[in-house]
Design a protein around this motif. Structure first.
Motif, PDB file in Angstrom:
ATOM      1  N   LYS A  69      -7.380 -14.801  -6.481  1.00 34.03           N
ATOM      2  CA  LYS A  69      -6.999 -13.398  -7.057  1.00 34.03           C
ATOM      3  C   LYS A  69      -7.154 -12.316  -6.175  1.00 34.03           C
ATOM      4  O   LYS A  69      -6.383 -11.307  -6.238  1.00 34.03           O
ATOM      5  N   ALA A  70      -8.536 -12.392  -5.270  1.00 32.51           N
ATOM      6  CA  ALA A  70      -8.788 -11.186  -4.396  1.00 32.51           C
ATOM      7  C   ALA A  70      -7.662 -11.114  -3.394  1.00 32.51           C
ATOM      8  O   ALA A  70      -6.912 -10.125  -2.905  1.00 32.51           O
ATOM      9  N   CYS A  71      -7.086 -12.256  -2.923  1.00 28.87           N
ATOM     10  CA  CYS A  71      -5.946 -12.186  -1.967  1.00 28.87           C
ATOM     11  C   CYS A  71      -4.850 -11.819  -2.404  1.00 28.87           C
ATOM     12  O   CYS A  71      -3.790 -11.261  -1.693  1.00 28.87           O
ATOM     13  N   GLU A  72      -4.437 -12.092  -3.825  1.00 35.83           N
ATOM     14  CA  GLU A  72      -3.113 -11.801  -4.365  1.00 35.83           C
ATOM     15  C   GLU A  72      -3.076 -10.536  -4.738  1.00 35.83           C
ATOM     16  O   GLU A  72      -2.152  -9.676  -4.468  1.00 35.83           O
ATOM     17  N   GLU A  73      -4.212  -9.668  -4.977  1.00 33.11           N
ATOM     18  CA  GLU A  73      -4.282  -8.408  -5.306  1.00 33.11           C
ATOM     19  C   GLU A  73      -4.361  -7.499  -3.823  1.00 33.11           C
ATOM     20  O   GLU A  73      -3.479  -6.335  -3.868  1.00 33.11           O
ATOM     21  N   ALA A  74      -4.870  -8.116  -2.848  1.00 27.86           N
ATOM     22  CA  ALA A  74      -4.973  -7.497  -1.504  1.00 27.86           C
ATOM     23  C   ALA A  74      -3.454  -7.467  -0.900  1.00 27.86           C
ATOM     24  O   ALA A  74      -2.787  -6.390  -0.417  1.00 27.86           O
ATOM     25  N   ALA A  75      -2.572  -8.666  -1.283  1.00 30.12           N
ATOM     26  CA  ALA A  75      -1.294  -8.799  -0.774  1.00 30.12           C
ATOM     27  C   ALA A  75      -0.337  -7.725  -1.759  1.00 30.12           C
ATOM     28  O   ALA A  75       0.606  -6.994  -1.103  1.00 30.12           O
ATOM     29  N   ALA A  76      -0.681  -7.592  -2.788  1.00 27.92           N
ATOM     30  CA  ALA A  76       0.030  -6.514  -3.837  1.00 27.92           C
ATOM     31  C   ALA A  76      -0.290  -5.400  -3.157  1.00 27.92           C
ATOM     32  O   ALA A  76       0.683  -4.451  -3.051  1.00 27.92           O
ATOM     33  N   ARG A  77      -1.350  -4.811  -2.731  1.00 30.30           N
ATOM     34  CA  ARG A  77      -1.642  -3.594  -2.440  1.00 30.30           C
ATOM     35  C   ARG A  77      -0.937  -3.317  -1.108  1.00 30.30           C
ATOM     36  O   ARG A  77      -0.122  -2.395  -1.042  1.00 30.30           O
ATOM     37  N   ARG A  78      -0.899  -4.277  -0.279  1.00 32.88           N
ATOM     38  CA  ARG A  78      -0.371  -4.124   1.086  1.00 32.88           C
ATOM     39  C   ARG A  78       1.242  -3.942   0.745  1.00 32.88           C
ATOM     40  O   ARG A  78       1.897  -2.965   1.391  1.00 32.88           O
ATOM     41  N   ASP A  79       1.829  -4.933   0.087  1.00 30.78           N
ATOM     42  CA  ASP A  79       3.282  -4.536  -0.224  1.00 30.78           C
ATOM     43  C   ASP A  79       3.791  -3.324  -0.984  1.00 30.78           C
ATOM     44  O   ASP A  79       4.791  -2.882  -0.661  1.00 30.78           O
ATOM     45  N   LEU A  80       3.073  -3.112  -1.921  1.00 28.61           N
ATOM     46  CA  LEU A  80       3.200  -1.845  -2.799  1.00 28.61           C
ATOM     47  C   LEU A  80       3.252  -0.629  -1.849  1.00 28.61           C
ATOM     48  O   LEU A  80       4.312   0.429  -1.768  1.00 28.61           O
ATOM     49  N   CYS A  81       2.253  -0.449  -0.775  1.00 29.79           N
ATOM     50  CA  CYS A  81       2.372   0.820   0.303  1.00 29.79           C
ATOM     51  C   CYS A  81       3.667   0.506   0.985  1.00 29.79           C
ATOM     52  O   CYS A  81       4.260   1.606   1.210  1.00 29.79           O
ATOM     53  N   ALA A  82       3.941  -0.716   1.397  1.00 28.93           N
ATOM     54  CA  ALA A  82       5.341  -0.829   2.374  1.00 28.93           C
ATOM     55  C   ALA A  82       6.557  -0.322   1.493  1.00 28.93           C
ATOM     56  O   ALA A  82       7.251   0.227   2.213  1.00 28.93           O
ATOM     57  N   PHE A  83       6.503  -0.877   0.387  1.00 28.01           N
ATOM     58  CA  PHE A  83       7.705  -0.435  -0.518  1.00 28.01           C
ATOM     59  C   PHE A  83       7.793   0.888  -0.953  1.00 28.01           C
ATOM     60  O   PHE A  83       9.048   1.482  -1.018  1.00 28.01           O
ATOM     61  N   SER A  84       6.610   1.511  -1.215  1.00 27.74           N
ATOM     62  CA  SER A  84       6.690   3.050  -1.454  1.00 27.74           C
ATOM     63  C   SER A  84       7.266   3.970  -0.355  1.00 27.74           C
ATOM     64  O   SER A  84       7.915   4.893  -0.408  1.00 27.74           O
ATOM     65  N   ARG A  85       6.583   3.482   0.771  1.00 23.16           N
ATOM     66  CA  ARG A  85       7.203   4.149   2.160  1.00 23.16           C
ATOM     67  C   ARG A  85       8.750   3.990   2.189  1.00 23.16           C
ATOM     68  O   ARG A  85       9.245   4.932   2.647  1.00 23.16           O
ATOM     69  N   ARG A  86       8.931   2.836   1.928  1.00 19.33           N
ATOM     70  CA  ARG A  86      10.705   2.270   2.152  1.00 19.33           C
ATOM     71  C   ARG A  86      11.086   3.208   1.044  1.00 19.33           C
ATOM     72  O   ARG A  86      12.344   3.476   1.325  1.00 19.33           O
TER      73      ARG A  86
END
Length: 276
Positions: A69-86
């Motif tokens: 669960k911690a890994c899933e949340e960490a990955a979601a945070r990382r990808d959300l930041c990338a898509f927000s910048r995109r």
């Protein structure tokens, strides 16, 4: 007592004696009785050890699930930041305008914060929302209730994006019809784009959320913004990007000529070919 003695004499006539095992008496020689008791004790200890191993395995599984669960949340945070910048680079977000969220397996979701520049978001800036509670010390985007309602009403939706991009807002602020039947890619991504009255997302988020489906993945909120949903971050982003570029094309069409849309027959063929 007489029966026991007779039984002992019958089966162990040469000095044997009874050994009590689990409430029953068995005729055994002295050394054999001791060996039996030792064997039973070893079996008891083995069963106790097995029980401890099971408990340890269960604890390890719980720790493993928590780690996943911690890994899933960490990955979601990382990808959300990338898509927000995109989104920012594609002019779908401007400064602090625009919202992106992703739903985790346990039903909680991570969303962009209120009032933070989307271009420079960091993973720790994002807000976790779980069971109606937000991460301590953080403020989620003001559209958080709509995100929560969409996830609750649509189990297949894993991501929601909200945009106030220029061409999108041209349709959100006018009564101009938006027709997704411009090119096949536009119709496949957007399907039937609906409208909701101004303020509906705030006054009735559940009612608005119930309007979304596989056939209606995108909506205009009049004089506010557009909402796109998807089964993943990339699909939600793709819907919003296609919506903005399709809107731009529709705005430019009158300067060139009359709009020619895909025919109903062609639309039906697209739905068959792409299993829509």
């Amino acid at each position: 007592k007489l029966l026991r003695e007779a039984f002992a004499g019958l089966l162990a006539p040469q000095g044997g004696k009874l050994c009590r095992v689990g409430g029953l008496f068995f005729p055994q020689a002295g050394k054999q009785a001791a060996a039996t008791r030792k064997q039973l004790e070893e079996q008891r200890q083995s069963l106790a050890a097995l029980g401890q191993q099971r408990e340890t395995l269960s604890q390890r599984m719980e720790k493993g699930n928590a780690f996943c669960k911690a890994c899933e949340e960490a990955a979601a945070r990382r990808d959300l930041c990338a898509f927000s910048r995109r989104c920012y680079d594609q002019h779908l977000f401007t400064a602090a305008a625009g919202a992106f969220s992703y739903r985790l397996e346990d039903g909680s979701f991570v969303i962009t914060p209120e009032g933070r520049d989307r271009k420079y978001l960091e993973e720790q800036d994002l807000v976790l929302v779980k069971d109606g509670h937000v991460e301590e010390g953080k403020t989620p985007d003001r559209t958080v209730l709509l995100h929560a309602a969409i996830y609750a009403k649509n189990p297949a939706v894993r991501s929601v994006v909200i945009s106030k991009a220029p061409c999108i807002m041209a349709f959100a602020c006018t009564e101009a019809d938006f027709d997704s039947r411009t090119i096949p890619e536009s119709y496949i991504a957007l399907r039937n784009v609906k409208r909701q009255p101004f303020g509906a997302a705030l006054t009735d988020p559940e009612g608005v959320a119930a309007q979304f489906s596989a056939k209606v993945p995108v909506m205009f909120m009049e004089n506010q913004y557009a909402v796109a949903t998807g089964a993943s971050l990339i699909k939600a982003f793709d819907c919003m990007e296609v919506l903005e570029y399709s809107a731009k094309a529709l705005i430019m069409v009158p300067d060139i000529g009359k709009l020619v849309t895909i025919s109903p027959e062609e639309v039906r063929q697209i739905e068959i070919d792409f299993n829509l």
